[in-house]
Write a protein that holds these residues in place. Structure first.
Motif, PDB file in Angstrom:
ATOM      1  N   TYR A   1      55.577  32.145  47.440  1.00 59.05           N
ATOM      2  CA  TYR A   1      55.713  30.954  46.604  1.00 59.05           C
ATOM      3  C   TYR A   1      54.518  30.823  45.663  1.00 59.05           C
ATOM      4  O   TYR A   1      53.622  31.653  45.649  1.00 59.05           O
ATOM      5  CB  TYR A   1      55.900  29.708  47.501  1.00 59.05           C
TER       6      TYR A   1
ATOM      7  N   SER B   1      61.712  27.893  43.418  1.00 55.65           N
ATOM      8  CA  SER B   1      63.058  27.985  43.992  1.00 55.65           C
ATOM      9  C   SER B   1      64.121  27.964  42.898  1.00 55.65           C
ATOM     10  O   SER B   1      65.154  28.598  43.005  1.00 55.65           O
ATOM     11  CB  SER B   1      63.324  26.816  44.943  1.00 55.65           C
TER      12      SER B   1
ATOM     13  N   GLN C   1      52.271  21.973  51.141  1.00 54.08           N
ATOM     14  CA  GLN C   1      52.975  23.154  51.631  1.00 54.08           C
ATOM     15  C   GLN C   1      52.554  23.633  52.993  1.00 54.08           C
ATOM     16  O   GLN C   1      53.361  24.188  53.720  1.00 54.08           O
ATOM     17  CB  GLN C   1      52.779  24.286  50.634  1.00 54.08           C
TER      18      GLN C   1
END
Ligand code: TXA
Ligand code: MG
Length: 345
Positions: free
Chosen positions: A168, A253, A180
């Motif tokens: 990510y 994403s 996160q």
């Protein structure tokens, strides 16, 4: 100890700062007390996230194999992907490297502390898990007073990859890390937003000829000038030792698509799409959300805001993020490297 918080490291202020930086209310770690607390946790084998000038790192004592293993499990990172070891000063090079070449000395003298990582033959003190079994170790001295104070207080080099879940977007604020990795880390040391914003340039000096493994703010041209010789490009044919070298990385994403110009996006589609541009764009009408990383065309400013913008656009309710390609000279090469990997599927 000198001042622990560097204001130049604060990217949310000044002419170069991104315009969508985090609120100024975020509590900064500016006391020696907090550095000592973090160092104590590290010495006990815990993982602590800390600021550097590039991105936030997820640190562990580099000579502690168990602590390093914890980094891999917190990040969900494959064990074949080696970590960067952070030193407090260039004088500590030989505590981790078994041989320090003339090239390494030249680069360290010119660019450290700074966003340059050098790959050198490793010493036995660095456990195999840190280097993923490689006979080499990646080393850098971060240009961030909090990072160096933490390494000094810990009394050991710190192994630290970027403090994001594997694959990510890398974190450029303490809040990104909390969002996160939250409870998974013992402590997040807050040093404000990262000044550089993209990961360090990696140069492999362990072979016969020096090679560029990952582009960054310190450009290929700069390194070649200091060394007085061209850099080979790592990658093709080589084992992909850098996650930066895996085709898909730094990925949001939402699907990211690289385009040459906004004309590639039909007007009817723009209402559901985000536009990301490093440089100013004339035609930006109709997009649901648009982020221009530097209205003045400054690529350092663009790099500093890149990951925060990707996160923001990823949270926006759009079906696609369109990113405009830029020329791959200087820092443009580093920005395009991150965008291309974010776009890979
Ligand atoms: O700016 C940075 O470098 C940040 C901050 C925290 O210092 N760190 C960072 O770490 O970007 P990470 O793990 O996301 O990337 C480390 C890179 C990886 O691509 C890894 O494969 C490469 O360094 N690397 C580490 N050891 C290596 C070695 N022995 N040979 C070749 N590449 C190596
Ligand atoms: Mg990373």
């Amino acid at each position: 100890m000198a001042t622990l918080v560097e204001s130049p490291g604060d990217a949310s202020r000044g002419p170069r700062g991104p315009h969508w930086g985090p609120p100024r209310t975020v509590k900064r770690t500016d006391s020696e007390h907090e550095i000592s607390r973090a160092a104590e946790l590290l010495r006990r084998g815990e993982c602590v996230a800390f600021p550097t000038e590039t991105v936030y790192g997820l640190g562990a004592v580099a000579t502690d194999a168990k602590a390093a293993a914890r980094i891999f499990s917190i990040k969900g990172r494959p064990r074949f992907d080696p970590l960067i070891v952070h030193l407090a000063s260039a004088g500590d090079l030989s505590t981790a490297a078994s041989a320090v070449s003339e090239r390494a000395r030249l680069l360290a003298a010119a660019l450290w502390p700074g966003p340059l990582t050098m790959v050198l033959p490793k010493r036995d003190a660095i456990p195999d898990i840190v280097t993923a079994g490689l006979p080499t170790v990646a080393l850098r001295v971060p240009d961030h007073a909090v990072a160096r104070a933490l390494i000094e207080a810990t009394g050991s080099p710190l192994a630290a990859p970027s403090a994001n879940p594997f694959g990510y977007i890398s974190p450029t604020t303490a809040q990104h890390v909390r969002d996160q990795l939250g409870e998974k880390v013992a402590m997040v040391v807050d040093g404000g937003p990262c000044r550089v914003g993209i990961e360090s340039t990696i140069v492999d000096l362990s072979g016969e000829r020096p090679a560029l493994l990952r582009p960054g703010q310190i450009t290929r041209e700069t390194v070649e000038e200091i060394l007085g010789e061209p850099l080979r490009l790592g990658a093709a044919g080589d084992k992909p030792t850098a996650p930066g070298q895996l085709p898909r990385h730094y990925a949001p994403s939402t699907r990211l698509v690289l385009i040459e110009s906004v004309d590639a996006v039909a007007v009817g589609e723009r209402g559901r799409a985000a536009l990301l541009s490093a440089l100013p764009v004339a035609d930006r009408d109709g997009f649901a959300i648009t982020r221009v990383l530097s209205e003045s065309g400054d690529l350092e400013e663009a790099a500093a805001g890149l990951f925060a913008a990707l996160r923001e656009l990823d949270r926006a309710d759009v079906s696609r993020i369109y990113a405009i390609s830029i020329a791959e000279d200087g820092i443009g090469a580093a920005i395009m490297d991150r965008l291309r990997r974010a776009a890979a599927r």
